[in-house]
Design a protein around this motif. Structure first.
Motif, short mmCIF file in Angstrom:
data_model
loop_
_atom_site.label_atom_id
_atom_site.label_comp_id
_atom_site.label_asym_id
_atom_site.label_seq_id
_atom_site.Cartn_x
_atom_site.Cartn_y
_atom_site.Cartn_z
N HIS A 139 -4.69 11.19 5.26
CA HIS A 139 -6.01 10.62 5.52
C HIS A 139 -6.34 9.50 4.53
CE1 HIS A 139 -6.59 13.83 8.35
NE2 HIS A 139 -6.42 14.75 7.42
N ALA A 140 -5.31 8.87 3.98
CA ALA A 140 -5.52 7.78 3.02
C ALA A 140 -6.32 6.65 3.66
CB ALA A 140 -4.16 7.25 2.55
N ASP A 141 -7.07 5.93 2.81
CA ASP A 141 -7.87 4.81 3.31
C ASP A 141 -6.98 3.68 3.80
OD1 ASP A 141 -10.84 5.46 2.34
OD2 ASP A 141 -9.44 6.11 0.79
N LEU A 142 -5.83 3.53 3.18
CA LEU A 142 -4.87 2.51 3.59
C LEU A 142 -3.47 3.06 3.41
CD1 LEU A 142 -4.06 -0.40 4.42
CD2 LEU A 142 -4.18 -1.01 1.98
N LYS A 143 -2.66 2.93 4.46
CA LYS A 143 -1.26 3.33 4.39
C LYS A 143 -0.40 2.08 4.57
CE LYS A 143 -2.31 7.69 6.72
NZ LYS A 143 -2.00 8.54 7.89
N VAL A 144 0.54 1.92 3.66
CA VAL A 144 1.40 0.75 3.69
C VAL A 144 2.85 1.19 3.63
CG1 VAL A 144 1.95 -1.45 2.59
CG2 VAL A 144 -0.36 -0.54 2.43
N TYR A 145 3.68 0.54 4.41
CA TYR A 145 5.12 0.78 4.34
C TYR A 145 5.77 -0.53 3.94
CZ TYR A 145 9.73 2.63 5.46
OH TYR A 145 11.04 3.07 5.38
N VAL A 205 0.60 0.07 7.77
CA VAL A 205 0.81 -1.37 7.88
C VAL A 205 2.17 -1.69 7.26
CG1 VAL A 205 -0.01 -3.66 7.18
CG2 VAL A 205 -1.66 -1.85 7.74
N VAL A 206 3.03 -2.33 8.03
CA VAL A 206 4.38 -2.65 7.54
C VAL A 206 4.40 -4.06 6.94
CG1 VAL A 206 6.82 -2.87 8.13
CG2 VAL A 206 5.40 -1.16 9.29
N LEU A 207 4.90 -4.15 5.71
CA LEU A 207 5.03 -5.45 5.06
C LEU A 207 6.47 -5.62 4.61
CD1 LEU A 207 1.84 -5.71 2.80
CD2 LEU A 207 2.28 -6.88 4.95
N ASP A 208 7.11 -6.66 5.09
CA ASP A 208 8.48 -6.99 4.67
C ASP A 208 8.38 -7.92 3.47
OD1 ASP A 208 11.06 -8.10 4.35
OD2 ASP A 208 11.52 -7.72 6.46
N THR A 209 8.88 -7.47 2.33
CA THR A 209 8.73 -8.23 1.09
C THR A 209 9.94 -9.10 0.78
OG1 THR A 209 9.68 -6.48 -0.32
CG2 THR A 209 7.31 -6.36 0.17
N THR A 210 10.84 -9.25 1.74
CA THR A 210 12.07 -10.02 1.50
C THR A 210 11.75 -11.45 1.06
OG1 THR A 210 13.27 -8.73 3.16
CG2 THR A 210 14.24 -10.84 2.51
N ARG A 262 -14.34 7.17 -4.04
CA ARG A 262 -13.01 7.62 -3.63
C ARG A 262 -12.30 6.57 -2.79
NH1 ARG A 262 -10.11 10.26 0.26
NH2 ARG A 262 -8.66 11.87 -0.48
N CYS A 263 -11.03 6.36 -3.08
CA CYS A 263 -10.19 5.46 -2.32
C CYS A 263 -8.75 5.85 -2.57
CB CYS A 263 -10.42 4.00 -2.73
SG CYS A 263 -9.22 2.86 -1.98
N VAL A 264 -8.03 6.18 -1.51
CA VAL A 264 -6.63 6.54 -1.64
C VAL A 264 -5.78 5.53 -0.89
CG1 VAL A 264 -4.87 8.28 -1.16
CG2 VAL A 264 -7.17 8.99 -1.83
N VAL A 265 -4.83 4.93 -1.60
CA VAL A 265 -3.89 4.00 -0.99
C VAL A 265 -2.51 4.64 -1.05
CG1 VAL A 265 -2.87 1.69 -1.04
CG2 VAL A 265 -5.27 2.02 -1.72
N ALA A 266 -1.86 4.77 0.11
CA ALA A 266 -0.53 5.37 0.19
C ALA A 266 0.49 4.25 0.40
CB ALA A 266 -0.47 6.36 1.35
N VAL A 267 1.44 4.15 -0.52
CA VAL A 267 2.47 3.11 -0.43
C VAL A 267 3.83 3.78 -0.32
CG1 VAL A 267 3.48 1.07 -1.51
CG2 VAL A 267 1.04 1.58 -1.86
N ASP A 268 4.47 3.61 0.83
CA ASP A 268 5.78 4.20 1.07
C ASP A 268 6.82 3.11 1.25
OD1 ASP A 268 5.25 7.10 1.22
OD2 ASP A 268 4.00 6.55 2.93
N ASP A 279 6.93 9.82 1.24
CA ASP A 279 6.27 10.64 2.27
C ASP A 279 4.77 10.69 2.06
OD1 ASP A 279 6.24 12.12 -0.06
OD2 ASP A 279 6.75 14.03 0.91
N ILE A 280 4.21 9.66 1.44
CA ILE A 280 2.80 9.71 1.06
C ILE A 280 1.88 9.62 2.28
CG2 ILE A 280 1.02 8.80 -0.46
CD1 ILE A 280 3.62 9.91 -1.80
N GLY A 281 2.05 8.59 3.09
CA GLY A 281 1.19 8.42 4.25
C GLY A 281 1.36 9.49 5.30
N ALA A 282 2.56 10.04 5.41
CA ALA A 282 2.83 11.02 6.45
C ALA A 282 2.55 12.45 6.02
CB ALA A 282 4.30 10.92 6.89
N VAL A 283 2.72 12.76 4.72
CA VAL A 283 2.63 14.15 4.27
C VAL A 283 1.60 14.36 3.16
CG1 VAL A 283 3.91 16.06 3.20
CG2 VAL A 283 5.04 14.59 4.89
N VAL A 284 1.71 13.61 2.08
CA VAL A 284 0.87 13.85 0.90
C VAL A 284 -0.58 13.48 1.16
CG1 VAL A 284 0.47 13.27 -1.52
CG2 VAL A 284 2.81 13.54 -0.68
#
Length: 226
Positions: free
Chosen positions: A144-150, A199-204, A9-15, A136-141
């Motif tokens: 408890h994801a293994d990794l949350k990324v914004y 974890v916040v990543l700016d993709t600019t 199991r591994c859940v990655v949340a990307v918002d 709203d993946i990391g905050a709601v869905v």
């Protein structure tokens, strides 16, 4: 792809907002991990398509919720062959059209619609490996994801990317993104928000390869390997 999904199991949340690179990054990461991929935005778009086809008033939340509850929505989780059907009709292209884009924030703001789809999304995230993208993946869905990324990017960069994808005017696209940002971040039910531990990543200024590589590093730090 489905039969090749790796165990463990591994859940990655990307918002993040539209144009930040969520879809491309999430699919690429899912392929690298041998994981499933869930585009929650496509689910809201599919329900919006069904609501528009039904002819009900978008301003009537009870009517919108009724359509959502009666709609047979099916979404694939193969990152290399995404499929979305509504009542047996393939709508992958239709849900990306301007009519759905203009209406999706209103439909997604209906609490009953969100409750229905969040339940579906949590069920899909319950087992195995999956990369889930949305607002709203990391905050709601999947809190408890293994990794949350914004993922984020400058408004100009986001507008340029989305305009190139949709072959639309950059100025009009920028205005539409600003409108959707405002609606999505101010709705009462599950607004677009950065989870406190994301974890916040700016993709600019960085490319897709660099973003995916960074996410792989973050997962390795958490003990998740390919």
């Amino acid at each position: 792809m489905e039969e090749n999904v790796r165990t463990g199991r591994c859940v990655v949340a990307v918002d993040g907002p539209s144009g930040s690179g969520k879809s491309t990054v999430s699919r690429r990461l899912a392929i690298d991990l041998g994981a499933r991929y869930l585009d929650t935005g496509a689910m809201y778009r599919a329900i919006t398509w069904a609501v528009l086809r039904s002819g009900v008033d978008l301003a009537d939340p009870s009517a919108v919720a009724k359509v959502a509850g009666e709609t047979d929505l099916r979404i694939g989780t193969d990152p290399e062959g995404h499929s979305v059907t509504v009542d047996g009709v393939h709508v992958e292209a239709e849900i990306r059209g301007p009519e759905v884009t203009a209406a999706v924030s209103a439909v997604a703001a209906v609490p009953a619609v969100r409750s229905l789809l969040v339940t579906r999304q949590r069920d899909l995230a319950a087992a195995g490996r999956i990369v889930i993208e949305g607002r709203d993946i990391g905050a709601v869905v999947a809190p408890h994801a293994d990794l949350k990324v914004y993922l984020t990017a400058s408004p100009a960069t986001r507008a340029a990317r989305r305009s190139a994808e949709d072959a639309t005017d950059v100025g009009a696209t920028a205005a539409d993104l600003a409108r959707r940002d405002r609606l999505d971040s101010t709705r009462k039910a599950d607004p677009l928000v950065q989870a406190p531990d994301a974890v916040v990543l700016d993709t600019t200024e960085i490319g897709i390869d660099q973003v995916v590589a960074r996410l792989r590093e973050l997962l390795a730090e958490r003990g998740v390997s390919r």
